[in-house]
Scaffold this motif. Structure first.
Motif, PDB file in Angstrom:
ATOM      1  N   SER A   1      67.245  89.618  29.680  1.00 47.50           N
ATOM      2  CA  SER A   1      66.290  89.146  28.687  1.00 47.50           C
ATOM      3  C   SER A   1      66.386  89.978  27.417  1.00 47.50           C
ATOM      4  O   SER A   1      66.805  91.143  27.450  1.00 47.50           O
ATOM      5  CB  SER A   1      64.853  89.243  29.222  1.00 47.50           C
ATOM      6  OG  SER A   1      64.665  88.415  30.348  1.00 47.50           O
TER       7      SER A   1
ATOM      8  N   ARG B   1      63.438  78.716  28.828  1.00 45.07           N
ATOM      9  CA  ARG B   1      64.028  80.067  28.753  1.00 45.07           C
ATOM     10  C   ARG B   1      63.651  80.806  27.474  1.00 45.07           C
ATOM     11  O   ARG B   1      63.617  82.027  27.467  1.00 45.07           O
ATOM     12  CB  ARG B   1      65.555  79.994  28.838  1.00 45.07           C
ATOM     13  CG  ARG B   1      66.096  79.446  30.135  1.00 45.07           C
ATOM     14  CD  ARG B   1      67.592  79.712  30.249  1.00 45.07           C
ATOM     15  NE  ARG B   1      68.336  79.117  29.141  1.00 45.07           N
ATOM     16  CZ  ARG B   1      69.051  79.819  28.263  1.00 45.07           C
ATOM     17  NH1 ARG B   1      69.099  81.142  28.340  1.00 45.07           N
ATOM     18  NH2 ARG B   1      69.708  79.193  27.308  1.00 45.07           N
TER      19      ARG B   1
ATOM     20  N   ASP C   1      64.904  84.577  27.931  1.00 46.19           N
ATOM     21  CA  ASP C   1      65.036  84.955  29.342  1.00 46.19           C
ATOM     22  C   ASP C   1      66.226  84.245  29.978  1.00 46.19           C
ATOM     23  O   ASP C   1      66.714  83.231  29.478  1.00 46.19           O
ATOM     24  CB  ASP C   1      63.752  84.605  30.092  1.00 46.19           C
ATOM     25  CG  ASP C   1      62.554  85.378  29.589  1.00 46.19           C
ATOM     26  OD1 ASP C   1      61.470  84.776  29.462  1.00 46.19           O
ATOM     27  OD2 ASP C   1      62.699  86.582  29.326  1.00 46.19           O
TER      28      ASP C   1
END
Length: 114
Positions: free
Chosen positions: A16, A65, A82
């Motif tokens: 991340s 994401r 992420d």
């Protein structure tokens, strides 16, 4: 009016990053903000946006994401990324529009290794 992006780096797939964009010279709370990215050899593409009211939108490829947010007190917008994928490798740019003209940050490079 200036936008300054930061937070990029080299990260392994699955990791991340949180990108930041600091605005100066504008009454930040009044402005919509956008994030774009440009991969090597590709055109710059829009990936996420947040309105001055906090509503968010995303390109389908990053939904689930990427999370865009803002802090009007700090005059910051953020892009949380992420489950990074190698295809996320790109220079990431923040953008706003001021008096009808696009204002871009300088870009921050995200490199995802497989």
């Amino acid at each position: 009016v200036q936008l300054q992006a930061s937070g990029g780096g080299l990260v392994q797939a699955g990791g991340s990053l949180r990108l930041s964009c600091k605005a100066s010279g504008i009454n930040f709370r009044l402005y919509d903000m956008s994030w774009y990215r440009q991969a090597p050899g590709n055109e710059r593409e829009w990936v996420a946006g947040i309105t001055n009211g906090g509503s968010t939108t995303y390109v389908d490829a990053v939904k689930g994401r990427f999370t865009v947010s803002r802090d009007n007190v700090r005059r910051m917008t953020y892009l949380q990324i992420d489950r990074l994928k190698p295809e996320d490798t790109a220079a990431y740019y923040c953008k706003t529009q001021y008096r009808g003209a696009d204002v871009w940050g300088q870009g921050t490079l995200v490199t995802v290794s497989s």
